[in-house]
Design a protein around this motif. Structure first.
Motif, PDB file in Angstrom:
ATOM      1  N   VAL A  94       0.926  -1.141   0.110  1.00  0.00           N
ATOM      2  CA  VAL A  94      -0.029   0.114   0.139  1.00  0.00           C
ATOM      3  C   VAL A  94       0.956   1.364   0.024  1.00  0.00           C
ATOM      4  CG1 VAL A  94      -1.705   1.388   1.212  1.00  0.00           C
ATOM      5  CG2 VAL A  94      -1.913  -1.170   1.064  1.00  0.00           C
ATOM      6  N   SER A  95       2.002   1.209   0.893  1.00  0.00           N
ATOM      7  CA  SER A  95       2.811   2.320   0.827  1.00  0.00           C
ATOM      8  C   SER A  95       3.418   2.562  -0.553  1.00  0.00           C
ATOM      9  CB  SER A  95       3.831   2.025   1.794  1.00  0.00           C
ATOM     10  OG  SER A  95       4.883   3.203   1.862  1.00  0.00           O
ATOM     11  N   ALA A  96       3.782   1.735  -1.244  1.00  0.00           N
ATOM     12  CA  ALA A  96       4.480   2.018  -2.559  1.00  0.00           C
ATOM     13  C   ALA A  96       3.367   2.406  -3.619  1.00  0.00           C
ATOM     14  CB  ALA A  96       5.016   0.499  -3.132  1.00  0.00           C
ATOM     15  N   SER A  97       2.219   1.954  -3.480  1.00  0.00           N
ATOM     16  CA  SER A  97       1.349   2.544  -4.563  1.00  0.00           C
ATOM     17  C   SER A  97       1.142   3.813  -4.052  1.00  0.00           C
ATOM     18  CB  SER A  97       0.113   1.686  -4.429  1.00  0.00           C
ATOM     19  OG  SER A  97      -0.629   1.637  -3.232  1.00  0.00           O
ATOM     20  N   ARG A  98       0.975   4.095  -2.694  1.00  0.00           N
ATOM     21  CA  ARG A  98       0.453   5.526  -2.320  1.00  0.00           C
ATOM     22  C   ARG A  98       1.848   6.431  -2.764  1.00  0.00           C
ATOM     23  NH1 ARG A  98       1.324   9.060   2.330  1.00  0.00           N
ATOM     24  NH2 ARG A  98      -0.622   9.962   2.766  1.00  0.00           N
TER      25      ARG A  98
END
Length: 324
Positions: free
Chosen positions: A77-81
């Protein structure tokens, strides 16, 4: 040697742009680049055909897989964010995930201008059914406008005595607020005139000038928090935007919106943010500029303006984790 991945989805140029930017800054960015490759395949499998990434599109990506733990889910999720923040910074309208598994992030709602207009239209159109309610509804019309136009904390305004409101010079003086700080808040001319008219109305209704600028049903007490919140919810829920936001706004959202609007205006006008930020921080009663910047990082539009206009903000924003 950094590992290079080939991205093939419609978001590929943004993925490569983000990776290149991070590596130019000295980061290896290998693990995130790898996760972005997984997200790239997710976009291909989902046949994403637009760069307008929505929450519905992201739902399956953000769910935890049967074979992964909370830590790995958070990493995905952090990478896509990071990617979506990068895209927002370039001016594209995208959904930015905010909920993390290991630590919940609850950003406040920052009002858009159409939302504010709609809220105040509902407030101004309200006709109270009880006797003497005309001046009472004036209280809310003035209260919420002063909150938005000054950025005051709601408790500061609720507990504002008439003796500390100078409507000749257009100021409100706050003593011993959060952190035991004193400060003076300035009113715009139209807001000041609104306060003048309101005070005349409430004084006439009561037959005397009240101690509190916003008295409660018992004039010896100030307006209650519960009354303020219930009326805010009443008017917000009447707007067409009430069921279209991820996080329901609160009265405190006026303070966040004040900060975001002021700083956006400054940067759009080319005003030196590094010079102005300490003044804004002091005006808000913050300990320092980091607390003020916390308010500022909560909207997609902020990322666009920072990327285009401001180098000072880029160095401050990643280090924030406080609220006031």
């Amino acid at each position: 040697m950094s590992k290079n991945y080939e991205y093939s989805s419609i978001l590929a140029p943004f993925m490569q742009g983000l990776v290149d930017e991070k590596r130019a800054m000295g980061f290896s960015y290998d693990s995130t680049a790898y996760v972005l490759k997984e997200f790239d395949q997710y976009c291909v499998d989902k046949e994403l055909s637009t760069i307008h990434v929505t929450r519905n599109f992201m739902d399956d990506w953000m769910k935890r897989k049967d074979t992964e733990g909370a830590y790995n889910q958070t990493g995905r999720v952090s990478a896509s964010r990071q990617l979506l923040l990068y895209m927002a910074g370039l001016g594209h309208e995208v959904y930015i995930p905010v909920d993390f598994t290991t630590k919940k992030v609850h950003p406040p709602h920052v009002f858009t201008h159409p939302e504010l207009i709609s809220f105040f239209e509902e407030l101004d159109a309200f006709v109270p059914a009880i006797k003497g309610g005309k001046c009472r509804i004036w209280e809310y019309k003035v209260f919420f406008r002063v909150l938005y136009c000054t950025g005051m904390r709601c408790g500061e305004l609720l507990k504002m005595p008439v003796s500390e409101v100078d409507l000749v010079n257009g100021t409100m003086t706050i003593y011993q607020s959060k952190g035991r700080k004193d400060r003076v808040v300035y009113l715009a001319d139209d807001v000041c005139q609104l306060c003048v008219d309101y005070l005349k109305c409430i004084t006439k209704e009561l037959g005397y000038e009240p101690h509190w600028f916003f008295p409660g049903r018992n004039p010896d007490d100030h307006m209650s928090y519960s009354s303020m919140n219930s009326n805010f919810n009443r008017f917000w829920n009447a707007t067409p935007y009430a069921d279209k936001v991820d996080k329901k706004p609160t009265v405190h959202s006026f303070r966040f919106t004040f900060v975001v609007d002021r700083m956006n205006d400054w940067m759009e006008q080319g005003v030196d943010l590094e010079t102005m930020l300490p003044y804004l921080s002091k005006y808000l009663g913050h300990k320092g500029v980091r607390e003020t910047f916390y308010y500022y990082i909560m909207t997609n539009d902020v990322n666009r303006i920072i990327r285009q206009k401001d180098h000072f903000g880029r160095s401050v924003i990643p280090k924030l984790g406080v609220r006031s």
